[in-house]
Design a protein around this motif. Structure first.
Motif, PDB file in Angstrom:
ATOM      1  N   ALA A   1     -15.231 130.799   2.294  1.00  0.00           N
ATOM      2  CA  ALA A   1     -14.018 131.245   2.986  1.00  0.00           C
ATOM      3  C   ALA A   1     -13.821 130.305   4.178  1.00  0.00           C
ATOM      4  N   ILE A   2     -12.685 129.622   4.175  1.00  0.00           N
ATOM      5  CA  ILE A   2     -12.414 128.640   5.232  1.00  0.00           C
ATOM      6  C   ILE A   2     -11.582 129.294   6.330  1.00  0.00           C
ATOM      7  N   GLU A   3     -11.975 129.036   7.565  1.00  0.00           N
ATOM      8  CA  GLU A   3     -11.189 129.567   8.687  1.00  0.00           C
ATOM      9  C   GLU A   3      -9.948 128.695   8.854  1.00  0.00           C
ATOM     10  N   GLY A   4      -9.011 128.854   7.937  1.00  0.00           N
ATOM     11  CA  GLY A   4      -7.790 128.050   7.938  1.00  0.00           C
ATOM     12  C   GLY A   4      -6.883 128.600   6.860  1.00  0.00           C
ATOM     13  N   ASN A   5      -5.826 127.843   6.483  1.00  0.00           N
ATOM     14  CA  ASN A   5      -4.916 128.331   5.443  1.00  0.00           C
ATOM     15  C   ASN A   5      -5.171 127.596   4.124  1.00  0.00           C
ATOM     16  N   PHE A   6      -4.376 127.922   3.114  1.00  0.00           N
ATOM     17  CA  PHE A   6      -4.594 127.332   1.794  1.00  0.00           C
ATOM     18  C   PHE A   6      -4.462 125.802   1.827  1.00  0.00           C
ATOM     19  N   ASP A   7      -3.488 125.306   2.574  1.00  0.00           N
ATOM     20  CA  ASP A   7      -3.308 123.850   2.644  1.00  0.00           C
ATOM     21  C   ASP A   7      -4.533 123.148   3.225  1.00  0.00           C
ATOM     22  N   ASP A   8      -5.179 123.785   4.220  1.00  0.00           N
ATOM     23  CA  ASP A   8      -6.405 123.209   4.784  1.00  0.00           C
ATOM     24  C   ASP A   8      -7.471 123.077   3.686  1.00  0.00           C
TER      25      ASP A   8
ATOM     26  N   PHE B   1     -14.714 147.452  -6.654  1.00  0.00           N
ATOM     27  CA  PHE B   1     -14.814 147.703  -5.213  1.00  0.00           C
ATOM     28  C   PHE B   1     -16.207 148.169  -4.786  1.00  0.00           C
ATOM     29  N   GLN B   2     -17.078 148.422  -5.757  1.00  0.00           N
ATOM     30  CA  GLN B   2     -18.456 148.789  -5.416  1.00  0.00           C
ATOM     31  C   GLN B   2     -19.418 147.612  -5.568  1.00  0.00           C
ATOM     32  N   ARG B   3     -18.936 146.520  -6.150  1.00  0.00           N
ATOM     33  CA  ARG B   3     -19.872 145.436  -6.459  1.00  0.00           C
ATOM     34  C   ARG B   3     -20.271 144.649  -5.215  1.00  0.00           C
ATOM     35  N   GLU B   4     -21.478 144.049  -5.271  1.00  0.00           N
ATOM     36  CA  GLU B   4     -21.967 143.219  -4.171  1.00  0.00           C
ATOM     37  C   GLU B   4     -21.155 141.919  -4.093  1.00  0.00           C
ATOM     38  N   GLU B   5     -20.836 141.495  -2.868  1.00  0.00           N
ATOM     39  CA  GLU B   5     -20.089 140.251  -2.675  1.00  0.00           C
ATOM     40  C   GLU B   5     -20.996 139.169  -2.097  1.00  0.00           C
ATOM     41  N   ARG B   6     -20.734 137.934  -2.459  1.00  0.00           N
ATOM     42  CA  ARG B   6     -21.443 136.819  -1.839  1.00  0.00           C
ATOM     43  C   ARG B   6     -20.439 135.709  -1.475  1.00  0.00           C
ATOM     44  N   CYS B   7     -20.449 135.323  -0.212  1.00  0.00           N
ATOM     45  CA  CYS B   7     -19.456 134.356   0.266  1.00  0.00           C
ATOM     46  C   CYS B   7     -19.939 133.774   1.589  1.00  0.00           C
ATOM     47  N   SER B   8     -19.674 132.479   1.812  1.00  0.00           N
ATOM     48  CA  SER B   8     -20.026 131.868   3.098  1.00  0.00           C
ATOM     49  C   SER B   8     -18.746 131.547   3.852  1.00  0.00           C
ATOM     50  N   VAL B   9     -18.703 131.897   5.118  1.00  0.00           N
ATOM     51  CA  VAL B   9     -17.546 131.561   5.946  1.00  0.00           C
ATOM     52  C   VAL B   9     -17.845 130.251   6.661  1.00  0.00           C
ATOM     53  N   LEU B  10     -16.939 129.277   6.532  1.00  0.00           N
ATOM     54  CA  LEU B  10     -17.147 127.982   7.194  1.00  0.00           C
ATOM     55  C   LEU B  10     -15.919 127.632   8.023  1.00  0.00           C
ATOM     56  N   PRO B  11     -16.144 126.836   9.090  1.00  0.00           N
ATOM     57  CA  PRO B  11     -14.994 126.397   9.890  1.00  0.00           C
ATOM     58  C   PRO B  11     -14.105 125.445   9.087  1.00  0.00           C
TER      59      PRO B  11
ATOM     60  N   VAL C   1     -23.225 122.801 -14.221  1.00  0.00           N
ATOM     61  CA  VAL C   1     -22.090 122.760 -13.299  1.00  0.00           C
ATOM     62  C   VAL C   1     -22.393 123.588 -12.055  1.00  0.00           C
ATOM     63  N   ASP C   2     -22.220 123.000 -10.883  1.00  0.00           N
ATOM     64  CA  ASP C   2     -22.231 123.772  -9.640  1.00  0.00           C
ATOM     65  C   ASP C   2     -20.794 123.876  -9.170  1.00  0.00           C
ATOM     66  N   ILE C   3     -20.367 125.072  -8.884  1.00  0.00           N
ATOM     67  CA  ILE C   3     -18.952 125.247  -8.557  1.00  0.00           C
ATOM     68  C   ILE C   3     -18.782 125.780  -7.137  1.00  0.00           C
ATOM     69  N   PHE C   4     -17.889 125.128  -6.387  1.00  0.00           N
ATOM     70  CA  PHE C   4     -17.593 125.491  -5.000  1.00  0.00           C
ATOM     71  C   PHE C   4     -16.102 125.773  -4.895  1.00  0.00           C
ATOM     72  N   ILE C   5     -15.752 127.016  -4.611  1.00  0.00           N
ATOM     73  CA  ILE C   5     -14.341 127.378  -4.515  1.00  0.00           C
ATOM     74  C   ILE C   5     -14.035 127.835  -3.094  1.00  0.00           C
ATOM     75  N   MET C   6     -13.054 127.167  -2.500  1.00  0.00           N
ATOM     76  CA  MET C   6     -12.640 127.527  -1.139  1.00  0.00           C
ATOM     77  C   MET C   6     -11.390 128.397  -1.182  1.00  0.00           C
ATOM     78  N   HIS C   7     -11.403 129.440  -0.391  1.00  0.00           N
ATOM     79  CA  HIS C   7     -10.161 130.209  -0.207  1.00  0.00           C
ATOM     80  C   HIS C   7      -9.959 130.429   1.289  1.00  0.00           C
ATOM     81  N   PRO C   8      -8.708 130.630   1.707  1.00  0.00           N
ATOM     82  CA  PRO C   8      -8.453 130.858   3.134  1.00  0.00           C
ATOM     83  C   PRO C   8      -8.987 132.226   3.560  1.00  0.00           C
ATOM     84  N   HIS C   9      -9.865 132.220   4.574  1.00  0.00           N
ATOM     85  CA  HIS C   9     -10.536 133.435   5.038  1.00  0.00           C
ATOM     86  C   HIS C   9      -9.512 134.500   5.432  1.00  0.00           C
TER      87      HIS C   9
END
Ligand SMILES: *Cc1c(COP(=O)(O)O)cnc(C)c1O
Length: 469
Positions: free
Chosen positions: A189-196, A439-449, A158-166
């Motif tokens: 992280a999408i540069e938009g809201n949850f509905d987008d 709060f000390q853990r490494e984060e990984r996330c891509s910001v997309l338009p 399984v490859d999983i892609f989860i979008m959240h509003p940036h």
């Protein structure tokens, strides 16, 4: 076990295909063709079983024919072995005959772990046997995303892609998603809201060409396997409080009607449930139905209990199906008219039938905070805002003081510090040990338009563990 669509036009499927299906092809939701029903003697014989063994007995009929008993037992033992509390779903007494069922002892501190920890393992089991890979795409405003990622992180297929509003989810919620590292996990992280975000998921399901043949799987609450997993804890709680020889009532913080629908199923499977309380926040479409037979779409009101901020409740269609004598054509007509007008009412006798079991209450932010403060003052126990709404509704709507009332504790208060702060009790919830260093853990996330093409390109480039799809 075969599953049929609530709109009557899609082919019947077995469990394995329902697991991978999401919505039925006619736009309906899958439900079991025949619900299993247990006898009083059978249910009584399950008292005292460990959670995973009870889970095996309750869910076995749903997966029969698709998952071998020995495999299912092993999967369930693994699934509920990751919970922090030995009881998995412990009961805490708040008052006279009043209990909180703590469903937040899983890895992401909300009840969604019960279903998504199982879903990830079931998917991997079925996909390994088939020699297939799938892509999961989901949108989240909080709890579902982290629970889905935690549930799938060990999946080979399984490859999983989860979008959240940036910048629009709380820091705890974001970190619960972005600190789970794995080459099959992709936070966007999408540069938009949850509905987008939600719209892009819907558009991707409607046209899956960009995946070049790889199947897209839904993990939102319409997935049957999620509902099925939630039936178990109703049995677990009721058995501890005297069922099947005594009836039990439940109050359920509700958004999409998935969790409470599982309670309705438990009752139809033989568990003596005498009352189910639909507890909503200001987004009260279900309360308007239960109190006045008006299921009318309203605008969205952001609240202190964001996991229940919904305009329509996707699983409500499953109840409508039963209220209409399981007549798919009637449900299809009703849903078409709801789509066109944004309004829905059922015939009086059907509504009366629903009201024999269900009561409801809508609780605003002010009363949510007041309830957090009230319960903290009475007992020192700290409620999260969703659970607080359940407690308030239980206290207002309860039919019998002589029967146990169980409030589903859907999240740990540390996930929603704003509401706890507003309650003004001077106590701050602490992260449990297994998340103490969040709060000390490494984060990984891509910001997309906010752009469908950009998202789909990203998914097709990163799917299949980085190999081209
Ligand atoms: C998802 C969620 C709910 C609502 O559950 P539904 O199945 O959508 O009704 C309630 N509380 C919390 C904390 C949640 O994450």
């Amino acid at each position: 076990m075969r599953y049929i669509s609530t709109r009557g036009q899609a082919p019947a499927l077995n469990f394995e295909d329902v697991l991978l299906a999401g919505l039925a092809s006619d736009g309906g939701l899958y439900v079991p063709e025949n619900l299993p029903c247990f006898t009083v003697e059978e249910i009584a014989s399950w008292a005292g079983l460990p959670y995973h063994e009870l889970a095996f007995r309750v869910m076995r009929p749903f997966v029969a024919g698709c998952i071998a008993d020995a495999d299912f037992k092993r999967i369930l033992e693994e699934t509920y072995g990751v919970f922090a509390h030995k009881a998995v779903a412990p009961l805490t007494q708040l008052g006279a005959n009043e209990w909180v069922l703590e469903l937040f002892q899983g890895p992401t501190l909300a009840f969604k772990d019960f279903a998504l920890q199982l879903l990830g393992r079931l998917l991997d089991h079925v996909l390994t046997r088939r020699g297939e890979r799938v892509v999961i795409m989901g949108a989240t405003s909080g709890d579902t995303g982290s629970a889905a990622i935690e549930g799938c992180k060990a999946c080979e297929n399984v490859d999983i892609f989860i979008m959240h509003p940036h910048n629009r989810v709380s820091e705890v919620q974001r970190r619960q998603m972005t600190t789970i590292l794995g080459d099959n996990i992709h936070n966007i992280a999408i540069e938009g809201n949850f509905d987008d975000c939600q719209e892009m998921v819907k558009a991707s399901f409607a046209d899956q060409g960009f995946l070049k043949g790889t199947r897209l799987v839904a993990v939102n609450s319409i997935n049957w396997a999620r509902i099925m997993a939630q039936v178990v804890y109703y049995f677990h709680a009721a058995l501890q409080l005297g069922a099947p020889h005594r009836s039990v009532a439940f109050s359920v913080p509700t958004g999409n009607f998935g969790d409470i629908f599982a309670g309705y199923l438990a009752r139809n499977m033989g568990l003596p449930v005498n009352q189910l309380i639909v507890a909503t926040n200001r987004n009260d479409i279900l309360h308007r139905f239960m109190s006045g037979n008006r299921y009318d779409k309203d605008t969205l009101h952001p609240s202190l209990s964001p996991s229940m901020d919904i305009m329509v409740s996707s699983n409500f269609e499953r109840l409508l199906f039963d209220l209409h004598g399981r007549n798919g054509a009637a449900v299809a007509a009703l849903m078409d008219s709801f789509k066109a007008t944004g309004r829905l009412a059922v015939e009086d006798d059907r509504w009366t039938e629903a009201r024999r079991l269900f009561d409801s209450l809508a609780v605003d932010d002010e009363n949510t905070c007041a309830t957090i403060a009230e319960v903290h003052g009475e007992t020192g126990y700290l409620l999260d805002p969703h659970t607080a709404i359940g407690v308030k509704a239980a206290r207002e709507c309860r039919r019998s003081l002589a029967l146990p009332m169980v409030v589903l504790g859907t999240a740990h208060p540390v996930k929603f510090p704003e509401a706890v702060e507003k309650a003004g009790i001077g106590a701050a919830p602490q992260l449990p040990a297994h998340l103490a260093d969040l709060f000390q853990r490494e984060e990984r996330c891509s910001v997309l338009p906010n752009d469908l093409k950009a998202v789909q390109d990203f998914v097709s480039r990163h799917g299949n563990r980085g190999k081209l799809l």
